[in-house]
Design a protein around this motif. Structure first.
Motif, mmCIF file in Angstrom:
data_model
loop_
_atom_site.group_PDB
_atom_site.id
_atom_site.type_symbol
_atom_site.label_atom_id
_atom_site.label_comp_id
_atom_site.label_asym_id
_atom_site.label_seq_id
_atom_site.Cartn_x
_atom_site.Cartn_y
_atom_site.Cartn_z
ATOM 1 N N LYS A 101 -3.698 4.659 -3.036
ATOM 2 C CA LYS A 101 -4.315 5.759 -1.918
ATOM 3 C C LYS A 101 -3.842 7.037 -2.962
ATOM 4 C CE LYS A 101 -5.908 3.513 2.223
ATOM 5 N NZ LYS A 101 -6.233 3.742 3.230
ATOM 6 N N GLY A 134 -11.395 1.414 -9.653
ATOM 7 C CA GLY A 134 -10.136 2.626 -9.221
ATOM 8 C C GLY A 134 -10.698 3.255 -9.704
ATOM 9 N N THR A 150 0.472 5.818 -0.215
ATOM 10 C CA THR A 150 -0.100 7.171 -0.583
ATOM 11 C C THR A 150 0.857 8.269 -0.586
ATOM 12 O OG1 THR A 150 -1.514 6.215 1.637
ATOM 13 C CG2 THR A 150 -1.471 8.632 0.508
ATOM 14 N N SER A 164 0.773 -0.695 0.192
ATOM 15 C CA SER A 164 -0.213 -0.179 -0.085
ATOM 16 C C SER A 164 0.600 1.709 0.089
ATOM 17 C CB SER A 164 -1.085 -0.087 1.020
ATOM 18 O OG SER A 164 -1.273 1.149 1.154
ATOM 19 N N THR A 168 -8.961 5.812 -4.488
ATOM 20 C CA THR A 168 -8.183 4.175 -4.280
ATOM 21 C C THR A 168 -8.202 3.686 -5.483
ATOM 22 O OG1 THR A 168 -8.719 4.608 -1.967
ATOM 23 C CG2 THR A 168 -8.042 2.924 -2.237
ATOM 24 N N TYR A 169 -7.165 3.392 -5.317
ATOM 25 C CA TYR A 169 -7.335 2.508 -6.692
ATOM 26 C C TYR A 169 -6.575 0.743 -5.869
ATOM 27 C CZ TYR A 169 -6.423 6.342 -9.434
ATOM 28 O OH TYR A 169 -6.249 7.847 -10.110
ATOM 29 N N THR A 170 -6.806 -0.495 -6.726
ATOM 30 C CA THR A 170 -6.984 -1.533 -6.403
ATOM 31 C C THR A 170 -6.015 -2.077 -7.887
ATOM 32 O OG1 THR A 170 -8.343 -2.005 -4.998
ATOM 33 C CG2 THR A 170 -7.102 -3.855 -5.752
ATOM 34 N N LYS A 175 -4.268 11.510 -3.319
ATOM 35 C CA LYS A 175 -4.883 12.467 -2.575
ATOM 36 C C LYS A 175 -4.812 13.624 -2.759
ATOM 37 C CE LYS A 175 -4.719 10.462 2.201
ATOM 38 N NZ LYS A 175 -4.147 10.595 3.651
ATOM 39 N N THR A 179 -2.547 -2.035 -2.391
ATOM 40 C CA THR A 179 -3.537 -0.477 -2.983
ATOM 41 C C THR A 179 -2.629 0.747 -3.186
ATOM 42 O OG1 THR A 179 -4.626 -1.449 -1.897
ATOM 43 C CG2 THR A 179 -5.355 0.271 -1.705
#
Length: 107
Positions: free
Chosen positions: A105, A65, A41, A39, A88-90, A107, A103
């Motif tokens: 994220k 996403g 961000t 994950s 949020t992208y998987t 922002k 994942t």
């Protein structure tokens, strides 16, 4: 632009020139049937670069996403995508799903 004179030489004052910020890049390894970063961000406008390090073929694909993209199936090299939509992208490898996923994220 503000100039200062020091000893007969014109000098541009610090802060008088605006330098644009460099675009950020985040690197993720694609290795041994996993993404090395489960994950992350990042800020909007960040480029995510996936770099192949293992022997097996993989791809990078958005399963879910705000934007869709997919790399080719590769065993070496890299794939980059600038992420401009927040959310949020998987990310999955379509060959090794459902186990190979991460994942992102934005922002």
């Amino acid at each position: 632009m503000k100039k200062l004179v020091a000893g007969g030489v014109a000098v541009v004052a610090a802060g008088a020139l605006a330098v644009p910020a460099l675009a950020a890049t985040k690197t993720v390894q694609v290795k041994d049937n996993k993404f090395v970063a489960k994950s992350i961000t990042v800020k909007k406008g960040t480029t995510v670069k996936w770099v192949w390090k293992g022997q097996a073929p993989h791809d990078v694909s958005v399963a879910k996403g705000p934007a869709k993209f997919k790399s080719s199936v590769q065993t070496s090299g890299s794939f980059s995508k600038k992420l401009t939509k927040a959310g949020t992208y998987t990310i999955i490898c379509t060959i090794h799903q459902p186990d190979m996923r991460m994942t992102i994220k934005v922002k």
